[in-house]
Design a protein around this motif. Structure first.
Motif, PDB file in Angstrom:
ATOM      1  N   GLN A  13       9.475   1.374 -21.534  1.00  0.00           N
ATOM      2  CA  GLN A  13       8.249   1.950 -21.043  1.00  0.00           C
ATOM      3  C   GLN A  13       7.258   0.601 -20.622  1.00  0.00           C
ATOM      4  O   GLN A  13       6.411   0.814 -19.929  1.00  0.00           O
ATOM      5  N   ASN A  14       7.624  -0.668 -21.077  1.00  0.00           N
ATOM      6  CA  ASN A  14       6.768  -1.561 -20.612  1.00  0.00           C
ATOM      7  C   ASN A  14       7.161  -2.593 -19.361  1.00  0.00           C
ATOM      8  O   ASN A  14       6.467  -3.216 -18.872  1.00  0.00           O
ATOM      9  N   TYR A  15       8.463  -1.736 -18.903  1.00  0.00           N
ATOM     10  CA  TYR A  15       8.795  -2.503 -17.477  1.00  0.00           C
ATOM     11  C   TYR A  15       8.073  -2.139 -16.261  1.00  0.00           C
ATOM     12  O   TYR A  15       7.806  -3.215 -15.626  1.00  0.00           O
ATOM     13  N   PRO A  16       7.469  -1.149 -16.038  1.00  0.00           N
ATOM     14  CA  PRO A  16       6.750  -0.846 -14.895  1.00  0.00           C
ATOM     15  C   PRO A  16       5.600  -1.655 -14.705  1.00  0.00           C
ATOM     16  O   PRO A  16       5.064  -2.261 -13.733  1.00  0.00           O
ATOM     17  N   GLU A  17       4.642  -1.684 -15.859  1.00  0.00           N
ATOM     18  CA  GLU A  17       3.591  -2.801 -15.838  1.00  0.00           C
ATOM     19  C   GLU A  17       4.191  -4.251 -15.909  1.00  0.00           C
ATOM     20  O   GLU A  17       3.280  -4.661 -15.169  1.00  0.00           O
ATOM     21  N   GLU A  18       5.030  -4.572 -16.407  1.00  0.00           N
ATOM     22  CA  GLU A  18       5.369  -5.883 -16.253  1.00  0.00           C
ATOM     23  C   GLU A  18       5.770  -6.215 -14.611  1.00  0.00           C
ATOM     24  O   GLU A  18       5.505  -7.186 -14.312  1.00  0.00           O
ATOM     25  N   ILE A  19       6.653  -5.342 -14.323  1.00  0.00           N
ATOM     26  CA  ILE A  19       7.096  -5.546 -12.670  1.00  0.00           C
ATOM     27  C   ILE A  19       5.683  -5.459 -11.710  1.00  0.00           C
ATOM     28  O   ILE A  19       5.800  -6.178 -11.055  1.00  0.00           O
ATOM     29  N   SER A  20       4.865  -4.603 -11.910  1.00  0.00           N
ATOM     30  CA  SER A  20       3.533  -4.786 -11.392  1.00  0.00           C
ATOM     31  C   SER A  20       2.878  -6.063 -11.433  1.00  0.00           C
ATOM     32  O   SER A  20       2.414  -6.457 -10.612  1.00  0.00           O
ATOM     33  N   GLY A  21       2.886  -6.594 -12.714  1.00  0.00           N
ATOM     34  CA  GLY A  21       2.159  -7.694 -12.895  1.00  0.00           C
ATOM     35  C   GLY A  21       2.906  -8.968 -12.166  1.00  0.00           C
ATOM     36  O   GLY A  21       2.151 -10.019 -11.691  1.00  0.00           O
ATOM     37  N   GLN A  22       4.330  -8.900 -12.140  1.00  0.00           N
ATOM     38  CA  GLN A  22       4.717 -10.144 -11.730  1.00  0.00           C
ATOM     39  C   GLN A  22       4.769 -10.120 -10.100  1.00  0.00           C
ATOM     40  O   GLN A  22       4.887 -10.909  -9.468  1.00  0.00           O
ATOM     41  N   LEU A  23       4.597  -8.722  -9.685  1.00  0.00           N
ATOM     42  CA  LEU A  23       4.487  -8.687  -8.081  1.00  0.00           C
ATOM     43  C   LEU A  23       3.167  -9.168  -7.741  1.00  0.00           C
ATOM     44  O   LEU A  23       2.902  -9.912  -6.758  1.00  0.00           O
ATOM     45  N   SER A  24       2.037  -8.927  -8.694  1.00  0.00           N
ATOM     46  CA  SER A  24       0.920  -9.511  -8.262  1.00  0.00           C
ATOM     47  C   SER A  24       0.838 -10.893  -8.499  1.00  0.00           C
ATOM     48  O   SER A  24       0.024 -11.727  -7.730  1.00  0.00           O
ATOM     49  N   ALA A  25       1.550 -11.399  -9.476  1.00  0.00           N
ATOM     50  CA  ALA A  25       1.551 -12.955  -9.545  1.00  0.00           C
ATOM     51  C   ALA A  25       2.378 -13.685  -8.415  1.00  0.00           C
ATOM     52  O   ALA A  25       1.916 -14.704  -7.812  1.00  0.00           O
ATOM     53  N   LEU A  26       3.461 -12.890  -7.998  1.00  0.00           N
ATOM     54  CA  LEU A  26       3.992 -13.732  -6.758  1.00  0.00           C
ATOM     55  C   LEU A  26       3.164 -13.406  -5.455  1.00  0.00           C
ATOM     56  O   LEU A  26       3.309 -14.589  -4.612  1.00  0.00           O
ATOM     57  N   CYS A  27       2.567 -12.418  -5.160  1.00  0.00           N
ATOM     58  CA  CYS A  27       1.690 -12.401  -3.856  1.00  0.00           C
ATOM     59  C   CYS A  27       0.572 -13.346  -4.304  1.00  0.00           C
ATOM     60  O   CYS A  27       0.300 -14.029  -3.122  1.00  0.00           O
ATOM     61  N   ASP A  28       0.058 -13.516  -5.303  1.00  0.00           N
ATOM     62  CA  ASP A  28      -1.023 -14.811  -5.478  1.00  0.00           C
ATOM     63  C   ASP A  28      -0.508 -16.171  -4.886  1.00  0.00           C
ATOM     64  O   ASP A  28      -1.009 -16.998  -4.572  1.00  0.00           O
ATOM     65  N   ARG A  29       0.807 -16.376  -5.472  1.00  0.00           N
ATOM     66  CA  ARG A  29       1.441 -17.616  -5.219  1.00  0.00           C
ATOM     67  C   ARG A  29       1.761 -17.928  -3.809  1.00  0.00           C
ATOM     68  O   ARG A  29       1.406 -19.089  -3.282  1.00  0.00           O
ATOM     69  N   HIS A  44      14.548   4.590  -7.760  1.00  0.00           N
ATOM     70  CA  HIS A  44      15.002   4.616  -6.342  1.00  0.00           C
ATOM     71  C   HIS A  44      14.036   4.420  -5.397  1.00  0.00           C
ATOM     72  O   HIS A  44      13.974   3.642  -4.518  1.00  0.00           O
ATOM     73  N   GLN A  45      12.601   5.225  -5.607  1.00  0.00           N
ATOM     74  CA  GLN A  45      11.510   4.781  -4.567  1.00  0.00           C
ATOM     75  C   GLN A  45      11.104   3.153  -4.770  1.00  0.00           C
ATOM     76  O   GLN A  45      10.937   2.528  -3.808  1.00  0.00           O
ATOM     77  N   TYR A  46      10.955   2.855  -6.097  1.00  0.00           N
ATOM     78  CA  TYR A  46      10.711   1.314  -6.467  1.00  0.00           C
ATOM     79  C   TYR A  46      11.737   0.257  -5.681  1.00  0.00           C
ATOM     80  O   TYR A  46      11.417  -0.572  -5.111  1.00  0.00           O
ATOM     81  N   ARG A  47      13.045   0.693  -5.845  1.00  0.00           N
ATOM     82  CA  ARG A  47      14.159  -0.006  -5.483  1.00  0.00           C
ATOM     83  C   ARG A  47      13.913  -0.262  -3.592  1.00  0.00           C
ATOM     84  O   ARG A  47      14.246  -1.525  -3.133  1.00  0.00           O
ATOM     85  N   SER A  48      13.349   0.829  -3.292  1.00  0.00           N
ATOM     86  CA  SER A  48      13.436   0.549  -1.639  1.00  0.00           C
ATOM     87  C   SER A  48      12.330  -0.367  -1.209  1.00  0.00           C
ATOM     88  O   SER A  48      12.715  -0.900  -0.168  1.00  0.00           O
ATOM     89  N   VAL A  49      11.362  -0.761  -2.081  1.00  0.00           N
ATOM     90  CA  VAL A  49      10.246  -1.554  -1.667  1.00  0.00           C
ATOM     91  C   VAL A  49      10.489  -2.958  -2.208  1.00  0.00           C
ATOM     92  O   VAL A  49      10.057  -3.727  -1.713  1.00  0.00           O
ATOM     93  N   ILE A  50      10.954  -2.952  -3.412  1.00  0.00           N
ATOM     94  CA  ILE A  50      11.280  -4.401  -4.201  1.00  0.00           C
ATOM     95  C   ILE A  50      12.598  -5.095  -3.542  1.00  0.00           C
ATOM     96  O   ILE A  50      12.509  -6.384  -3.588  1.00  0.00           O
ATOM     97  N   LEU A  59       1.657  -3.127  -3.864  1.00  0.00           N
ATOM     98  CA  LEU A  59       0.682  -1.891  -3.512  1.00  0.00           C
ATOM     99  C   LEU A  59       1.562  -0.646  -4.253  1.00  0.00           C
ATOM    100  O   LEU A  59       0.818   0.174  -4.701  1.00  0.00           O
ATOM    101  N   PHE A  60       2.704  -0.591  -4.011  1.00  0.00           N
ATOM    102  CA  PHE A  60       3.560   0.770  -4.522  1.00  0.00           C
ATOM    103  C   PHE A  60       3.510   0.584  -5.887  1.00  0.00           C
ATOM    104  O   PHE A  60       3.532   1.663  -6.505  1.00  0.00           O
ATOM    105  N   ALA A  61       3.980  -0.633  -6.426  1.00  0.00           N
ATOM    106  CA  ALA A  61       3.854  -0.529  -8.047  1.00  0.00           C
ATOM    107  C   ALA A  61       2.595  -0.451  -8.691  1.00  0.00           C
ATOM    108  O   ALA A  61       2.424   0.304  -9.644  1.00  0.00           O
ATOM    109  N   ALA A  62       1.571  -0.769  -8.133  1.00  0.00           N
ATOM    110  CA  ALA A  62       0.178  -0.588  -8.642  1.00  0.00           C
ATOM    111  C   ALA A  62      -0.134   1.231  -8.378  1.00  0.00           C
ATOM    112  O   ALA A  62      -0.879   1.568  -9.459  1.00  0.00           O
ATOM    113  N   ASP A  63       0.540   1.776  -7.363  1.00  0.00           N
ATOM    114  CA  ASP A  63       0.157   3.321  -7.261  1.00  0.00           C
ATOM    115  C   ASP A  63       1.081   4.079  -8.233  1.00  0.00           C
ATOM    116  O   ASP A  63       0.840   5.060  -8.632  1.00  0.00           O
TER     117      ASP A  63
END
Length: 257
Positions: A109-125, A171-177, A214-218
Motif C-alpha cells: 500500500q505504501n509503494y505508490p506514494e513512495e514511487i511518486s515521491g522518488q520520481l519527484s526527487a529525481l526530477c528535482d535533481r 502495467h500502465q505505470y511500467r510503460s512510463v517508468i 505526472l502519471f504517478a501523481a495522477d
C-alpha cells in the motif's frame, strides 16, 4: 366205575390252571405305559440338553451383533475424523495463504506514494543539473521490490477484481517508468561555460522522468486504493475461513462424543 365218568372228569377244566392265564394279562397292559414313560423321560432329557445349546447360540449371536455394531460405530467415527482432518488441513492451508497475501497487500500500500515521491526527487535533481545517481538507484530498488511483491501476490492464486485492477494500473505505470529506471547513460555534458547542460540522451531521460512523475501523481491514489481494498478483501476471506475451521472442528468434537 364206568369209563364215561372218567372221561368227563378228565376233560373238565382245572380250577387251578384257569387263573394262571389271567395273571399274565395285566403285565401285557403295563408294557405300553412303561415304554411311554421311558420315551417321555428321554424326550425330557433331550429337551433339557437342547435348552442350554439354544441359550448358548442366542448368546453368541447377541455378542456377534454387538461386535458388529461396535465395529460399525468405530469405522464411522474414524471416517468422520478423517474427513474433518482433511477439510481442516485444506482450510488451514487456505488461511495461511490468505494471511501471507494479506501481509503482502498491506506492505504494497505504501509503494505508490513512495514511487511518486522518488520520481519527484529525481526530477528535482535533474532540473537542478545535480547528481541524480542515488535518486535513480532508490527509484530502481523501489520499483523492483514492488514489481516482485505484486507478482508474487498475483501468483498466489488470488483472483479478486481489486488485484486485477491493481495489476492493470501497474502495467500502465511500467510503460512510463521503464524508460526512466532503465537509463544507464550520462545525463550531462561538460561545457566551456560554468553551466551544466543535458546531453541528448539526458534530455530524453529528463523528459521521461517528468512524464512518469505526472502519471504517478495522477494515479498513485487509485493504485493505493485498489491495494487497500485488496487487503480488506483478503482479511474478510481469512476471517470466513477461520470461522469455517472452528465450526468444522466443533462438529468433529461433537461427532466423537
Amino acid at each position: 366205575m364206568s369209563a364215561e365218568p372218567l372221561r368227563q372228569h378228565s376233560t373238565a377244566p382245572s380250577p387251578i390252571s384257569a387263573p394262571a392265564a389271567g395273571v399274565h394279562a395285566p403285565i401285557t397292559v403295563l408294557n405300553p405305559l412303561v415304554e411311554s414313560a421311558s420315551r417321555s423321560r428321554h424326550g425330557a432329557l433331550r429337551a433339557a440338553q437342547g435348552k442350554p445349546d439354544k441359550l448358548h447360540m442366542s448368546r453368541s449371536g447377541s455378542e456377534r451383533r454387538g461386535q458388529l455394531v461396535t465395529a460399525a460405530i468405530g469405522f464411522a467415527l474414524t471416517l468422520a475424523m478423517g474427513l474433518v482432518l482433511l477439510f481442516g488441513y485444506r482450510l488451514v492451508t487456505h488461511i495461511r495463504a490468505s494471511i501471507n497475501a494479506l501481509q503482502a497487500a498491506s506492505a504494497l500500500q505504501n509503494y505508490p506514494e513512495e514511487i511518486s515521491g522518488q520520481l519527484s526527487a529525481l526530477c528535482d535533481r535533474l532540473e537542478a543539473r545535480a547528481d541524480s545517481g542515488q535518486a535513480l538507484a532508490d527509484l530502481q530498488n523501489t520499483v523492483r521490490r514492488f514489481d516482485h511483491d505484486l507478482g508474487q501476490l498475483s501468483n498466489s492464486g488470488n483472483d479478486s477484481p481489486q488485484l486485477a485492477r491493481a495489476l492493470w494500473l501497474w502495467h500502465q505505470y511500467r510503460s512510463v517508468i521503464d524508460p526512466v529506471v532503465s537509463f544507464t547513460g550520462q545525463p550531462y555534458v561538460d561545457s566551456v561555460t560554468a553551466d551544466t547542460t543535458f546531453s541528448p540522451e539526458g534530455r530524453e531521460y529528463y523528459a521521461a522522468a517528468e512524464r512518469a512523475h505526472l502519471f504517478a501523481a495522477d494515479n498513485a491514489k487509485e493504485l493505493q486504493t485498489q491495494l487497500v481494498n485488496l487487503a480488506a478483501t483478503l482479511q474478510h476471506t481469512s476471517s470466513d475461513a477461520a470461522m469455517r475451521l472452528r465450526a468444522l472442528l466443533f462438529g468433529g468434537v461433537i461427532a466423537t462424543l
